[in-house]
Design an enzyme around this catalytic site. Structure first.
Site, PDB file in Angstrom:
ATOM      1  N   HIS A 104      19.443  28.879  25.989  1.00 30.76           N
ATOM      2  CA  HIS A 104      19.182  28.243  27.287  1.00 30.76           C
ATOM      3  C   HIS A 104      19.244  26.719  27.289  1.00 30.76           C
ATOM      4  O   HIS A 104      18.856  26.105  28.281  1.00 30.76           O
ATOM      5  CB  HIS A 104      17.806  28.677  27.805  1.00 30.76           C
ATOM      6  N   ARG A 112      30.672  21.967  33.568  1.00 31.93           N
ATOM      7  CA  ARG A 112      29.722  22.807  34.288  1.00 31.93           C
ATOM      8  C   ARG A 112      30.403  23.660  35.349  1.00 31.93           C
ATOM      9  O   ARG A 112      29.847  23.928  36.410  1.00 31.93           O
ATOM     10  CB  ARG A 112      28.599  21.958  34.883  1.00 31.93           C
ATOM     11  N   LYS A 131      26.629  39.228  28.958  1.00 32.15           N
ATOM     12  CA  LYS A 131      25.326  39.091  29.598  1.00 32.15           C
ATOM     13  C   LYS A 131      25.516  38.818  31.081  1.00 32.15           C
ATOM     14  O   LYS A 131      26.370  38.011  31.472  1.00 32.15           O
ATOM     15  CB  LYS A 131      24.539  37.948  28.944  1.00 32.15           C
ATOM     16  N   CYS A 172      25.162  30.751  34.728  1.00 30.62           N
ATOM     17  CA  CYS A 172      26.413  31.472  34.516  1.00 30.62           C
ATOM     18  C   CYS A 172      26.205  32.940  34.872  1.00 30.62           C
ATOM     19  O   CYS A 172      25.367  33.610  34.257  1.00 30.62           O
ATOM     20  CB  CYS A 172      26.869  31.339  33.069  1.00 30.62           C
ATOM     21  N   ILE A 194      11.807  24.753  36.715  1.00 31.37           N
ATOM     22  CA  ILE A 194      12.039  25.959  35.931  1.00 31.37           C
ATOM     23  C   ILE A 194      10.716  26.579  35.487  1.00 31.37           C
ATOM     24  O   ILE A 194       9.696  25.902  35.359  1.00 31.37           O
ATOM     25  CB  ILE A 194      12.927  25.674  34.703  1.00 31.37           C
ATOM     26  N   HIS A 205      10.846  31.539  26.188  1.00 34.56           N
ATOM     27  CA  HIS A 205      11.446  32.470  27.146  1.00 34.56           C
ATOM     28  C   HIS A 205      11.742  31.757  28.460  1.00 34.56           C
ATOM     29  O   HIS A 205      10.875  31.059  29.003  1.00 34.56           O
ATOM     30  CB  HIS A 205      10.493  33.652  27.380  1.00 34.56           C
TER      31      HIS A 205
END
Length: 215
Positions: A104, A112, A131, A172, A194, A205
């Site tokens: 991450h 980007r 993913k 993504c 976030i 995580h």
């Protein structure tokens, strides 16, 4: 042989000889917490009889060392156990944190766009299978780690924490189709607060992100 001297009544003694004019009593206290040695000193007269002597209480270095080891061994075990567990805990935290960064974090991204997502998802080994969604955070590691502390974060839901300041992010999202490579992604750029999970003040995580209020 049990010592008969009144001063030895509180001790358990065994008689032996030192090869000279002394009788030596190796004694251990009844509570087993202190070892000592009692030496009955005297002189032998011409008839071979020992004159009354006096008792000296000494603590040989070997006995003292033994007692120190017996006393300190439990403490030493706890100390060594602490030393053993600390590096293990630190290693686990470091491994989880490095895994978080690998999945991450990208400090200085280029582009980007969709090609960026397809490239970085492949480099970070997130395409076997493809993913569905993954978010990369851009900026300072210290600012991200600060979310786990009051410096740049605050409690959110459960054990999660939300950042006080927004971050540049790139999300993504898999375009669909086969989950096997080659994986095609669509990039979404944003400026978000976030939400992350922390363990021992280390990010471990990524949960989600929000558009800051008022924007």
């Amino acid at each position: 042989m049990q010592a008969t001297n009144p001063l030895c009544e509180w001790m358990q003694c065994q008689c032996c000889t030192d090869g000279g004019d002394n009788q030596v009593y190796n004694c251990v206290t009844r509570n087993r917490r202190l070892s000592a040695q009692l030496v009955i000193c005297g002189q032998v007269n011409k008839k071979g009889k020992r004159s009354p002597g006096h008792m000296i209480r000494i603590f040989p270095r070997e006995l003292l060392l033994k007692e120190m080891v017996m006393f300190l061994s439990p403490l030493f075990f706890v100390f060594m156990l602490g030393l053993g567990l600390t590096p293990l805990t630190l290693a686990q935290d470091d491994r989880r944190y490095r895994h978080f960064l690998s999945q991450h974090y990208d400090r200085q991204p280029k582009g980007r766009d969709d090609r960026y997502c397809e490239s970085i998802m492949k480099r970070r080994d997130l395409i076997n299978p493809c993913k569905d969604v993954n978010t990369f955070i851009h900026g300072s590691r210290n600012d991200i780690k600060g979310i786990c502390e009051d410096k740049n974060g605050e409690p959110y839901e459960g054990d999660l924490r939300i950042s006080k300041s927004p971050f540049q992010i790139t999300t993504c999202k898999h375009k669909g189709g086969s989950p096997r490579p080659p994986c095609k992604y669509r990039a979404t750029r944003g400026y978000r607060v976030i939400v992350i999970g922390c363990e021992n003040d280390w990010p471990t995580h990524f949960d989600e992100s929000f558009i800051p209020p008022g924007q």
